[in-house]
Design an enzyme around this catalytic site. Sequence first.
Site, PDB file in Angstrom:
ATOM      1  CG  ASP A  40     -93.265-107.959-116.251  1.00 62.93           C
ATOM      2  OD1 ASP A  40     -93.949-107.451-115.337  1.00 62.93           O
ATOM      3  OD2 ASP A  40     -93.537-107.805-117.448  1.00 62.93           O
ATOM      4  CG  ASP A  63     -89.763-102.180-108.275  1.00 66.17           C
ATOM      5  OD1 ASP A  63     -90.003-101.408-109.234  1.00 66.17           O
ATOM      6  OD2 ASP A  63     -89.975-101.861-107.089  1.00 66.17           O
ATOM      7  CB  VAL A  64     -88.163-100.834-113.851  1.00 68.79           C
ATOM      8  CG1 VAL A  64     -88.233-102.029-114.791  1.00 68.79           C
ATOM      9  CG2 VAL A  64     -89.521-100.160-113.719  1.00 68.79           C
ATOM     10  CG  ASN A  90     -91.485-103.021-123.293  1.00 68.52           C
ATOM     11  OD1 ASN A  90     -92.059-102.434-124.201  1.00 68.52           O
ATOM     12  ND2 ASN A  90     -92.113-103.890-122.494  1.00 68.52           N
ATOM     13  CE1 TYR A 155     -97.511 -93.664-120.650  1.00 67.59           C
ATOM     14  CE2 TYR A 155     -98.167 -92.248-122.478  1.00 67.59           C
ATOM     15  CZ  TYR A 155     -97.657 -93.441-122.017  1.00 67.59           C
ATOM     16  OH  TYR A 155     -97.274 -94.423-122.910  1.00 67.59           O
ATOM     17  CE  LYS A 159     -94.055 -94.036-121.787  1.00 67.32           C
ATOM     18  NZ  LYS A 159     -93.207 -95.247-121.778  1.00 67.32           N
ATOM     19  CB  THR A 190    -100.556-104.082-124.898  1.00 69.58           C
ATOM     20  OG1 THR A 190    -100.740-102.788-124.289  1.00 69.58           O
ATOM     21  CG2 THR A 190     -99.653-103.954-126.118  1.00 69.58           C
ATOM     22  CB  THR A 193    -103.667 -99.821-124.697  1.00 68.91           C
ATOM     23  OG1 THR A 193    -103.599-101.085-125.374  1.00 68.91           O
ATOM     24  CG2 THR A 193    -102.320 -99.130-124.785  1.00 68.91           C
TER      25      THR A 193
END
Length: 254
Positions: A40, A63-64, A90, A155, A159, A190, A193
């Site tokens: 993360d 950093d993804v 995730n 977004y 997805k 979370t 959100t």
Amino acid sequence: MSSTGRLQGKVAIVTGGAMGQGAGIVRAYVAEGAKVVVADVAKDEGTDLATELGDSAHFAHHDVSDQASWTALVADTDERFGPVSILANNAGILRFGSIQDMPIDEVELLFRVNQLGCWLGMQSVVPTMRAHGGGAIINSSSTEGLAGMANTAAYGATKFAIRGMTKAAAHELGKYNIRTNSVHPGMIDTPMTRVHGGDLAMEYGASKVPLRRVGTPDDIAPLYVFLGSDEATYINGAEIAIDGGVTATHGFGG
């Protein structure tokens, strides 16, 4: 959290693992016997979680969207705990915006974190999984990866892309005993959100769910455990909604 050892001997990377849904997955994996790297950008929260869970968890600042960061992460995990056998892709961010008005930099950020991050994760673990007999990749999509909703075009595009990449990867990687599946959560309580409306957003979201509540990380984590375990050895290329029944509702996404 009780353990039945369903992931005993497994080594997992969980991206976005420091908070929220990711932290729930990390805790469940450790409880079921896995060694877990919490990957993360949130250093303080990730370090605290790894410290809480002891020798079975390690925090890695990651950093993804950066290929070099992935290369270092997988190499460090292999050296620290052993070959990666589970990747929980995730990490993700949520931004709302209309097609007409959403700034291009927000669109590009969504792409880099959500879609490119997922791609790089898959690409980075394939060599070690192939070399050690297989593994499980679990990609986090969304109900917005199953149907459209106003003000989520950018977004949702990321997805939907994750959903498509997962199915292609299932065909491409299955011959190496690498299973790739996508998980499609609905509204989950979370930090990601809650920043978009707090309690009012949660109450509104609950009103749209047949179960009349939003989900929690504890609702999501067991599915990640199952998909990473040897109980799911013939599940490949699946897309699994975990949304309290939202996608079973007529007019979803309208």
